[in-house]
Motif scaffolding. Structure first.
Motif, PDB file in Angstrom:
ATOM      1  N   GLY A   1       0.796  -1.232   0.000  1.00  0.00           N
ATOM      2  CA  GLY A   1       0.000   0.000   0.000  1.00  0.00           C
ATOM      3  C   GLY A   1       0.822   1.273   0.000  1.00  0.00           C
ATOM      4  O   GLY A   1       0.266   2.367  -0.017  1.00  0.00           O
ATOM      5  N   ALA A   2       2.143   1.138   0.009  1.00  0.00           N
ATOM      6  CA  ALA A   2       2.969   2.347   0.013  1.00  0.00           C
ATOM      7  C   ALA A   2       3.659   2.527  -1.329  1.00  0.00           C
ATOM      8  O   ALA A   2       4.876   2.595  -1.430  1.00  0.00           O
ATOM      9  CB  ALA A   2       3.999   2.277   1.142  1.00  0.00           C
ATOM     10  N   LYS A   3       2.854   2.589  -2.376  1.00  0.00           N
ATOM     11  CA  LYS A   3       3.409   2.659  -3.725  1.00  0.00           C
ATOM     12  C   LYS A   3       4.117   3.990  -3.961  1.00  0.00           C
ATOM     13  O   LYS A   3       3.565   5.050  -3.673  1.00  0.00           O
ATOM     14  CB  LYS A   3       2.260   2.485  -4.719  1.00  0.00           C
ATOM     15  N   ASP A   4       5.327   3.907  -4.477  1.00  0.00           N
ATOM     16  CA  ASP A   4       6.072   5.107  -4.835  1.00  0.00           C
ATOM     17  C   ASP A   4       5.623   5.519  -6.234  1.00  0.00           C
ATOM     18  O   ASP A   4       6.142   5.046  -7.241  1.00  0.00           O
ATOM     19  CB  ASP A   4       7.577   4.793  -4.794  1.00  0.00           C
ATOM     20  N   GLU A   5       4.641   6.415  -6.265  1.00  0.00           N
ATOM     21  CA  GLU A   5       3.989   6.751  -7.546  1.00  0.00           C
ATOM     22  C   GLU A   5       4.990   7.297  -8.558  1.00  0.00           C
ATOM     23  O   GLU A   5       4.940   6.946  -9.735  1.00  0.00           O
ATOM     24  CB  GLU A   5       2.850   7.751  -7.351  1.00  0.00           C
ATOM     25  N   ALA A   6       5.896   8.122  -8.081  1.00  0.00           N
ATOM     26  CA  ALA A   6       6.855   8.737  -9.009  1.00  0.00           C
ATOM     27  C   ALA A   6       7.730   7.664  -9.653  1.00  0.00           C
ATOM     28  O   ALA A   6       7.976   7.683 -10.860  1.00  0.00           O
ATOM     29  CB  ALA A   6       7.718   9.750  -8.261  1.00  0.00           C
ATOM     30  N   PHE A   7       8.165   6.714  -8.818  1.00  0.00           N
ATOM     31  CA  PHE A   7       9.031   5.650  -9.330  1.00  0.00           C
ATOM     32  C   PHE A   7       8.276   4.796 -10.346  1.00  0.00           C
ATOM     33  O   PHE A   7       8.782   4.468 -11.418  1.00  0.00           O
ATOM     34  CB  PHE A   7       9.523   4.788  -8.155  1.00  0.00           C
ATOM     35  N   PHE A   8       7.029   4.455 -10.014  1.00  0.00           N
ATOM     36  CA  PHE A   8       6.222   3.643 -10.935  1.00  0.00           C
ATOM     37  C   PHE A   8       5.919   4.388 -12.228  1.00  0.00           C
ATOM     38  O   PHE A   8       5.939   3.793 -13.309  1.00  0.00           O
ATOM     39  CB  PHE A   8       4.926   3.175 -10.260  1.00  0.00           C
ATOM     40  N   SER A   9       5.651   5.681 -12.144  1.00  0.00           N
ATOM     41  CA  SER A   9       5.304   6.341 -13.405  1.00  0.00           C
ATOM     42  C   SER A   9       6.547   6.568 -14.260  1.00  0.00           C
ATOM     43  O   SER A   9       6.472   6.489 -15.488  1.00  0.00           O
ATOM     44  CB  SER A   9       4.479   7.617 -13.216  1.00  0.00           C
TER      45      SER A   9
END
Ligand code: GLN
Ligand code: ZN
Length: 761
Positions: free
Chosen positions: A370-378
């Motif tokens: 649940g602690a997705k690193d959005e910047a890293f994923f995008s």
């Protein structure tokens, strides 16, 4: 959600371990210096993983040479010829086993599954006195603990250890190695107990042999071994790791029923069928270590796709039982992208070396919890998208041409015996023609010229002049020796794959993308990132220059598509065979240009064809089919009078001899240094072979100079099985690593032997 790394490269980001080892071996630094460099490497790796957030960090994946040899040391299974007298095994005995010493040769080395890593093969028999003789696993665990990192100690599993070993000299070939389980398990127990006492809460056994074609009794050995270890293991979480392919259904059943084991690791990059087994029957309450980040390649993970997969697995095994992991040890990939200042940003964004893969594993674990690193994923999604759409990756023309090849057959119009006749009319060679495999000794001076040209320290003019002089020297020497089919010596090449990769589109090169091959040796595979094409002729200038220096036939010298493929990091966004077909088309253009330039003999090396064989027999036919087809594509367009040679390393061909024949080369030269018997037995057993064949008549890997008699003897042995008119006389492999003082007399004796036999025919 937890994260785990199966294993990590040992060499260091700048090959620090290599240099420390070699300096120690050369007596230029002390054992303490070597230990210090090694300890620093280990601590920085543990720290890096801990900082990244990895929960299960491996220890004992460092090695001074090889992890299987480390296990041999742990078990005290030192072959008697090393005169080891017991106690803890030190550097002397350890490195003697690895490399030999002044009086005793090294232990045998062989490929680690289908990787380019080589391990030291244990030599076992009924008389081995096993004893706990290396505390390395425990020492490394304690060392990490002292640094504040509670690691998962990794051991080569007892069954894989035995399955990968061979009967020692003097022990019958049929000796049942698995019968030694009872003797080695007590030592495993000692190690496990010490690890427990030192505070370990997890332990990892690598049992990669689970992915092979195993027989029932071999699978039973797993059941037996882990049942025997169960009581010692109690209180520990126990991970059994498999990797490099899917686990066959039978092995999966055995594995997941093992006593005392609480966690199972799978390669989900290569093991897509394992996924079905997991979905069908993963035991409840056990941990699943899901190897979704590829340890065998250098591509950035498709994080969105992995996350999807992991989520579906989480539903299956439960949130607290899923661990994100790598597909295998990261030993087989490059170390750190940070040391690649010359790769452009676009290509870099598509890649992940070991250090980056650690971050990916952790990012996936965090996202699951649940602690997705959005910047890293995008950023990752953007890189995946750019790789898909980049014009540097896709070349429509190449795509179309290679698609058109599939499903069709490519063969030269005339059969080999008719072609050989046509070629003989043109070439007019004596019986038992002599030739060499391509390269001549590469002197320090030659390497300097190439280096300085690359660094733009000397002009192109100066470079060409120097290389021409070298070729002239090699041509004159061969004429003086009276060799029949000449080579130019390959002075312009540093490496038989890199040389071509650098001239083809779709390839990138790293500065530090080294991967351990064996001991301190590393290779730096090119990266094939895009559709392959050949903008310009690659070898025509040098080959025709060489041909202009002699009236004798000059062999054009190319590396074949399968070898280029097998010695590179290959793109993962299309099947391997598609990439291979593309390379084949590029080499085909080169072959035809050489022919046009008046080169009548062209050698297309397929040194690595055999090593690309898949691990499981069921997949061999498919691989051999497209690999051999790729080779044929390269020369389907030449005239009957153009003679196509190929060369292969390793003498172990018996199982693929029909594929070799199906390559339909006019002449094949084969490494044969260690045994004539093995190769010749194929022909003795009646395999029909009509093409030219040159089983190497002496071993180029050794500085020893073979005598004329010895060579003649070997040629005569070959003549007893092969027709006089198809036999060629040549060394085993290229002469690149030898000295002229060795090469000259050896070739002189080779030519005398051929001449002597000719007079007797
Ligand atoms: N033509 C190459 C050489 O002579 C072949 C090397 C190889 O087979 N590995 O060096
Ligand atoms: Zn070779």
């Amino acid at each position: 959600m937890a994260s785990h790394i199966v294993g990590y490269p040992r060499m260091g980001p700048k090959r620090e371990l290599k240099f420390a080892l070699e300096s120690f071996w050369d007596g230029k630094s002390s054992a303490d210096d070597l230990k210090k460099v090694s300890a620093d490497l280990r601590s920085s790796i543990w720290k890096q993983m801990a900082d990244a957030g990895i929960k299960y960090i491996p220890s004992n994946t460092f090695s001074y040479y090889d992890q299987v040899l480390d296990t041999t040391a742990m078990l005290g299974a030192v072959p008697s010829r090393y005169n080891w007298t017991g106690g803890e095994i030190g550097f002397d005995t350890y490195f003697s086993m690895a490399r030999g010493n002044a009086s005793v040769p090294a232990m045998e080395m062989t490929k680690w599954f289908d990787t380019n890593y080589h391990f030291i093969v244990p030599e076992l028999g009924p008389d081995v006195n096993f004893s706990y003789a290396s505390h390395k696993a425990v020492d490394e665990y304690k060392e990490a603990k002292a640094l504040g990192v509670n690691t998962v100690p990794v051991l080569v599993g007892p069954v894989s250890y035995l399955l990968l070993s061979k009967p020692a000299k003097g022990v019958e070939k049929s000796f049942p190695l698995l019968s030694l389980l009872d003797k080695i398990l007590p030592i495993y127990k000692e190690v496990i107990s010490e690890l427990k006492a030192a505070g370990a809460s997890w332990i990892q056994f690598d049992e990669p042999t689970l992915v092979l074609d195993l027989e029932a009794h071999q699978l039973e050995a797993f059941t037996k071994a882990y049942a025997e270890l169960e009581s010692t293991l109690s209180g520990l979480d126990v991970l059994v790791e498999s990797y490099f392919a899917d686990v066959p259904a039978g092995a999966f059943k055995t594995l997941t029923a093992l006593k005392g084991v609480t966690a199972f690791g799978f390669d989900l990059v290569r093991g897509t069928q394992t996924l079905d087994l997991i979905k069908g029957s993963f035991p409840s309450g056990k941990y699943l270590f899901a190897g979704v980040v590829d340890g065998r390649n250098i591509w950035a993970n498709d994080l969105a796709a992995s996350l999807n997969l992991l989520q579906s697995l989480e539903d299956l095994v439960g949130k607290d039982k899923l661990v994100v992991s790598t597909s295998c040890s990261l030993l087989h990939t490059a170390v750190d992208l940070i040391n690649e200042p010359k790769l452009d940003d676009e290509i870099k964004s598509w890649l992940a070396f070991a250090a980056q893969k650690v971050v990916e594993v952790n990012a996936l674990a965090k996202a699951l919890s649940g602690a997705k690193d959005e910047a890293f994923f995008s950023a990752n999604a953007a890189a995946q998208a750019s790789r898909k759409s980049s014009p540097r990756v896709t070349n429509e023309t190449v795509q179309k041409a290679s698609a058109a090849l599939q499903g069709s057959d490519h063969r030269r119009a005339t059969n080999v015996s008719a072609r050989l006749d046509a070629q003989q009319k043109k070439l007019n060679l004596p019986v038992l023609p002599t030739t060499t495999i391509g390269s001549f000794p590469q002197t320090v001076e030659l390497r300097r010229v190439r280096r300085e040209y690359k660094a733009k320290k000397i002009s192109e003019e100066e470079y060409v002049k120097a290389i021409k002089e070298e070729i002239k020297k090699v041509v004159d020497l061969q004429e003086e020796l009276d060799i029949d089919v000449l080579v130019h010596g390959e002075p312009e090449r540093n490496d038989m794959v890199e040389y071509f990769g650098e001239q083809l589109s779709g390839f990138a090169f790293t500065a530090n993308g080294w991967v351990q091959s064996y001991g301190s040796r590393c290779v730096k595979p090119p990266i094939i990132y895009g559709d392959v094409s050949r903008p310009n002729p690659m070898t025509v200038f040098w080959s025709s220059t060489a041909q202009s220096m002699t009236k004798r036939p000059m062999k054009g010298m190319l590396t074949g598509p399968v070898t280029i493929l097998n010695w590179s990091f290959v793109r993962n966004d299309q099947p391997r065979f598609e990439t291979c077909y593309q390379i084949a088309l590029a080499i085909k253009d080169e072959v035809e240009d050489l022919e046009k330039a008046g080169i009548n003999v062209i050698q297309i090396d397929e040194a690595a064809l055999r090593e690309g064989l898949p691990l499981r027999k069921a997949e061999h036919a498919f691989y051999l089919n497209w690999a051999v087809h790729s080779f044929r594509i390269t020369n389907v367009g030449v005239q009957d009078t153009t003679q196509i040679h190929t060369h292969m390393c390793y003498s172990n061909f018996n199982d693929i001899i029909h594929s070799i024949i199906d390559m339909d080369a006019d002449v094949i030269t084969i490494e044969n240094s260690r045994s004539d018997e093995k190769l010749l037995s194929v022909f003795r057993e009646g395999v029909k072979y009509g093409a030219g064949i040159g089983p190497g008549v002496y071993d180029i890997h050794s500085p020893r100079i073979p005598s004329t008699e010895e060579i003649a003897d070997r040629v005569n042995k070959m003549l007893a099985v092969l027709d006089t008119n198809i036999l060629w006389v040549n060394p085993d492999c290229g002469l690149k690593t030898r000295k002229y003082t060795e090469v000259k007399p050896a070739l002189q004796n080779m030519v005398s032997a051929a001449k002597a036999i000719r007079t007797q025919l």
